[in-house]
Design a protein around this motif. Structure first.
Motif, PDB file in Angstrom:
ATOM      1  N   VAL A 287      88.961 -47.908 -10.551  1.00  0.00           N
ATOM      2  CA  VAL A 287      87.306 -47.967 -11.237  1.00  0.00           C
ATOM      3  C   VAL A 287      86.388 -47.994 -10.063  1.00  0.00           C
ATOM      4  N   TYR A 288      85.389 -47.321 -10.884  1.00  0.00           N
ATOM      5  CA  TYR A 288      84.467 -47.136 -10.314  1.00  0.00           C
ATOM      6  C   TYR A 288      82.665 -47.413 -10.376  1.00  0.00           C
ATOM      7  N   SER A 289      82.171 -47.184 -10.051  1.00  0.00           N
ATOM      8  CA  SER A 289      80.556 -47.458 -10.248  1.00  0.00           C
ATOM      9  C   SER A 289      79.517 -47.435  -9.746  1.00  0.00           C
ATOM     10  N   GLN A 290      80.342 -46.501  -8.524  1.00  0.00           N
ATOM     11  CA  GLN A 290      78.881 -45.593  -8.183  1.00  0.00           C
ATOM     12  C   GLN A 290      79.439 -44.154  -7.878  1.00  0.00           C
ATOM     13  N   PRO A 291      79.130 -42.459  -7.924  1.00  0.00           N
ATOM     14  CA  PRO A 291      79.325 -41.440  -7.572  1.00  0.00           C
ATOM     15  C   PRO A 291      80.759 -41.535  -6.327  1.00  0.00           C
ATOM     16  N   ILE A 292      81.460 -40.887  -6.344  1.00  0.00           N
ATOM     17  CA  ILE A 292      82.491 -40.618  -5.595  1.00  0.00           C
ATOM     18  C   ILE A 292      82.718 -39.751  -5.255  1.00  0.00           C
ATOM     19  N   GLN A 293      83.324 -39.234  -4.299  1.00  0.00           N
ATOM     20  CA  GLN A 293      84.152 -38.093  -3.790  1.00  0.00           C
ATOM     21  C   GLN A 293      85.573 -38.363  -4.207  1.00  0.00           C
ATOM     22  N   THR A 294      86.115 -37.026  -4.932  1.00  0.00           N
ATOM     23  CA  THR A 294      87.897 -36.924  -5.110  1.00  0.00           C
ATOM     24  C   THR A 294      88.340 -35.174  -4.505  1.00  0.00           C
ATOM     25  N   ALA A 295      89.319 -35.387  -4.308  1.00  0.00           N
ATOM     26  CA  ALA A 295      89.688 -33.683  -4.749  1.00  0.00           C
ATOM     27  C   ALA A 295      89.401 -32.315  -5.258  1.00  0.00           C
ATOM     28  N   CYS A 296      88.756 -33.232  -6.325  1.00  0.00           N
ATOM     29  CA  CYS A 296      88.171 -32.203  -6.914  1.00  0.00           C
ATOM     30  C   CYS A 296      86.866 -31.789  -7.236  1.00  0.00           C
ATOM     31  N   GLY A 297      86.216 -32.393  -6.464  1.00  0.00           N
ATOM     32  CA  GLY A 297      84.661 -32.288  -6.379  1.00  0.00           C
ATOM     33  C   GLY A 297      83.808 -34.428  -5.963  1.00  0.00           C
ATOM     34  N   LYS A 298      82.659 -33.746  -6.381  1.00  0.00           N
ATOM     35  CA  LYS A 298      81.939 -35.298  -6.669  1.00  0.00           C
ATOM     36  C   LYS A 298      81.735 -35.757  -7.679  1.00  0.00           C
ATOM     37  N   LEU A 299      82.475 -36.907  -8.950  1.00  0.00           N
ATOM     38  CA  LEU A 299      82.050 -37.407 -10.002  1.00  0.00           C
ATOM     39  C   LEU A 299      80.528 -38.250  -9.535  1.00  0.00           C
ATOM     40  N   GLU A 300      80.396 -38.089 -10.601  1.00  0.00           N
ATOM     41  CA  GLU A 300      78.769 -38.682 -11.007  1.00  0.00           C
ATOM     42  C   GLU A 300      79.254 -40.367 -11.835  1.00  0.00           C
ATOM     43  N   LYS A 301      77.896 -40.745 -11.512  1.00  0.00           N
ATOM     44  CA  LYS A 301      78.369 -42.250 -11.896  1.00  0.00           C
ATOM     45  C   LYS A 301      79.022 -42.371 -13.551  1.00  0.00           C
ATOM     46  N   VAL A 302      78.617 -42.231 -14.567  1.00  0.00           N
ATOM     47  CA  VAL A 302      79.456 -41.911 -15.396  1.00  0.00           C
ATOM     48  C   VAL A 302      80.225 -41.155 -15.987  1.00  0.00           C
ATOM     49  N   ASN A 303      81.271 -41.350 -15.812  1.00  0.00           N
ATOM     50  CA  ASN A 303      82.455 -40.328 -16.500  1.00  0.00           C
ATOM     51  C   ASN A 303      83.894 -40.548 -16.434  1.00  0.00           C
ATOM     52  N   ALA A 304      84.709 -40.050 -16.750  1.00  0.00           N
ATOM     53  CA  ALA A 304      85.783 -40.066 -16.305  1.00  0.00           C
ATOM     54  C   ALA A 304      86.429 -38.710 -16.889  1.00  0.00           C
ATOM     55  N   SER A 305      87.709 -38.945 -15.947  1.00  0.00           N
ATOM     56  CA  SER A 305      88.750 -37.666 -15.524  1.00  0.00           C
ATOM     57  C   SER A 305      89.288 -37.585 -14.520  1.00  0.00           C
ATOM     58  N   TYR A 306      90.870 -36.968 -15.321  1.00  0.00           N
ATOM     59  CA  TYR A 306      91.936 -36.199 -14.257  1.00  0.00           C
ATOM     60  C   TYR A 306      92.010 -35.022 -13.218  1.00  0.00           C
ATOM     61  N   CYS A 307      92.187 -35.543 -12.371  1.00  0.00           N
ATOM     62  CA  CYS A 307      91.971 -34.596 -10.528  1.00  0.00           C
ATOM     63  C   CYS A 307      93.431 -34.257 -10.463  1.00  0.00           C
ATOM     64  N   GLY A 308      93.808 -33.220 -10.315  1.00  0.00           N
ATOM     65  CA  GLY A 308      94.696 -32.538 -10.055  1.00  0.00           C
ATOM     66  C   GLY A 308      95.133 -32.275  -8.828  1.00  0.00           C
ATOM     67  N   GLY A 309      93.706 -32.153  -7.961  1.00  0.00           N
ATOM     68  CA  GLY A 309      94.415 -31.666  -6.570  1.00  0.00           C
ATOM     69  C   GLY A 309      94.519 -33.328  -6.252  1.00  0.00           C
ATOM     70  N   ASP A 310      94.428 -33.797  -6.253  1.00  0.00           N
ATOM     71  CA  ASP A 310      94.961 -35.673  -5.740  1.00  0.00           C
ATOM     72  C   ASP A 310      96.050 -35.695  -7.089  1.00  0.00           C
ATOM     73  N   GLN A 311      96.065 -35.748  -7.626  1.00  0.00           N
ATOM     74  CA  GLN A 311      97.167 -35.890  -9.733  1.00  0.00           C
ATOM     75  C   GLN A 311      96.214 -37.957  -9.443  1.00  0.00           C
ATOM     76  N   ARG A 312      95.172 -37.955  -9.277  1.00  0.00           N
ATOM     77  CA  ARG A 312      94.921 -38.894 -10.306  1.00  0.00           C
ATOM     78  C   ARG A 312      93.915 -39.200 -11.032  1.00  0.00           C
ATOM     79  N   ILE A 313      93.798 -40.264 -11.612  1.00  0.00           N
ATOM     80  CA  ILE A 313      92.484 -40.767 -13.051  1.00  0.00           C
ATOM     81  C   ILE A 313      91.353 -41.624 -12.871  1.00  0.00           C
TER      82      ILE A 313
END
Length: 401
Positions: A227-253
């Protein structure tokens, strides 16, 4: 926030590369490809990543150019190591009366009948007879170094994985108990409370989905989730403050704490809202682990128009909606979900439609219209245990509009 609803995150770090032996793809028009997640397409290209055929995982991990599908695992073994076999009665005892011999034979016959019933139930999977695999399965911890995602070698194989994937031949256990998990107030809980709940949630999701994915011949590691509250960098790019995502680059939710605020006020406190959203994202994890996601992405990139590409994106998205519905169907009784709660979740699915979030009734985008998303979610929620009901790649395009 400049967009009317949160941007989606791409499942893989960059557009699909050219695997060896694949036909050349036509030049792509100047539009961004939608990605799995909740919200509007906004797909930043990430330098330094290549897709299958040279797909570079984070940390220098090299994805193979061709996926060798693992062998089909053995069926579930009945707890206790029971092996069906014929009953071997001992030799007749001397000195017994005729009545005694009759009683012995009756006992033997009862034993044979009981053994036959047990074996038949094991082979046929009769509901309600003994412990069920999903109830005895103990989810592993999150896999921080998961195995490679499967990658089709050709477009023909990609089509087969989308339309006739072995996962469609499997079924889930309904009901499945997740008594160690209780719904939370996603709007008012702290980030620490949500993170703790998220770990129990992925364990519950694994309880339902691990068996069918493995039975289909694939591997289903437990994806890490945060769970995050601020924009977060993932292997699939940057996730903005309001989102939910599965990233195949690091296989994380990933799940944004403020996500409930995208819904109307009367829905922000909806019971099981967070769980439903994460059920959708876990659906993308299932698609990734079974090769559906990368296969769909391959054909999506091959499309020559944005409208054609959007159809593939929508098939992927509404399938994840259907998977979420199936999971809720399985665990709903153990979570105390009432018919009113379920109706509220159907309304949530509707409010995630491209038209509802954007305010454009005729929008042609990558997730599906509200009524379409609600219908596919309800297909999983109200249907039976067979996963084939969530095959969104064989119906006509109008069914995923």
């Amino acid at each position: 926030m400049t967009q009317p609803f949160p941007p989606r995150q791409q499942p893989y770090p960059q557009q699909w590369g050219q695997p060896q032996g694949w036909p050349a793809q036509p030049a792509q028009p100047g539009w961004n490809r939608p990605q799995p997640g909740f919200g509007q397409p906004s797909w930043p290209q990430q330098p330094g990543y290549q897709q299958p055929g040279g797909y570079q995982q984070p940390g220098g991990f090299q994805q193979p150019g061709g996926f060798q599908q693992p062998g089909r695992p053995q069926p579930y073994q009945q707890p206790g190591g029971f092996q069906p076999g014929g009953f071997q009665p001992g030799p007749p005892q001397r000195g017994r009366s005729p009545l005694g011999r009759v009683l012995v034979m009756l006992v033997v016959l009862c034993g044979l009948l009981l053994a036959g019933v047990v074996v038949a139930n094991m082979l046929n999977g009769t509901p309600g007879t003994g412990p069920r695999p999903a109830e005895t399965y103990n989810p592993p911890p999150p896999d921080m170094n998961p195995p490679d995602l499967p990658v089709p070698k050709t477009y023909s194989e990609a089509t087969e994985w989308m339309k006739n994937n072995p996962i469609y031949q499997q079924s889930i256990t309904i009901p499945t108990d997740c008594n160690n998990m209780q719904p939370v107030d996603a709007l008012n809980s702290s980030e620490a409370e949500l993170n703790d709940h998220l770990q129990k949630l992925t364990a519950c999701l694994m309880k339902v989905w691990h068996g069918p994915v493995e039975a289909a011949g694939f591997v289903m590691p437990r994806p890490p989730a945060t769970v995050y509250s601020q924009p977060i960098q993932t292997a699939c790019g940057k996730l903005e403050k309001v989102n939910a995502s599965y990233c195949g680059g690091d296989q994380r939710i990933y799940y944004a704490k403020p996500l409930p605020t995208i819904f109307p006020k009367d829905l922000q406190g909806q019971k099981f809202l967070m769980e439903m959203v994460l059920g959708h994202e876990f659906g993308h994890a299932i698609q990734a682990r079974t090769g559906i996601s990368i296969s769909s992405s391959a054909w999506e990139q091959r499309a020559t128009t944005k409208a054609e590409a959007n159809v593939f994106s929508r098939r992927l998205e509404v399938q994840a909606d259907c998977f979420a519905g199936m999971w809720i169907h399985a665990v709903g009784p153990s979570q105390g979900l009432s018919s009113s709660d379920l109706e509220g979740l159907r309304t949530i699915a509707y409010n995630l439609g491209d038209d509802v979030l954007s305010g454009k009734p005729n929008i042609d985008s990558g997730h599906g219209l509200g009524n379409t998303r609600k219908r596919w979610f309800d297909t999983g929620l109200s249907g039976g245990p067979n996963i084939t009901q969530c095959n969104t790649y064989t119906p006509p395009a109008s069914e995923v509009r």
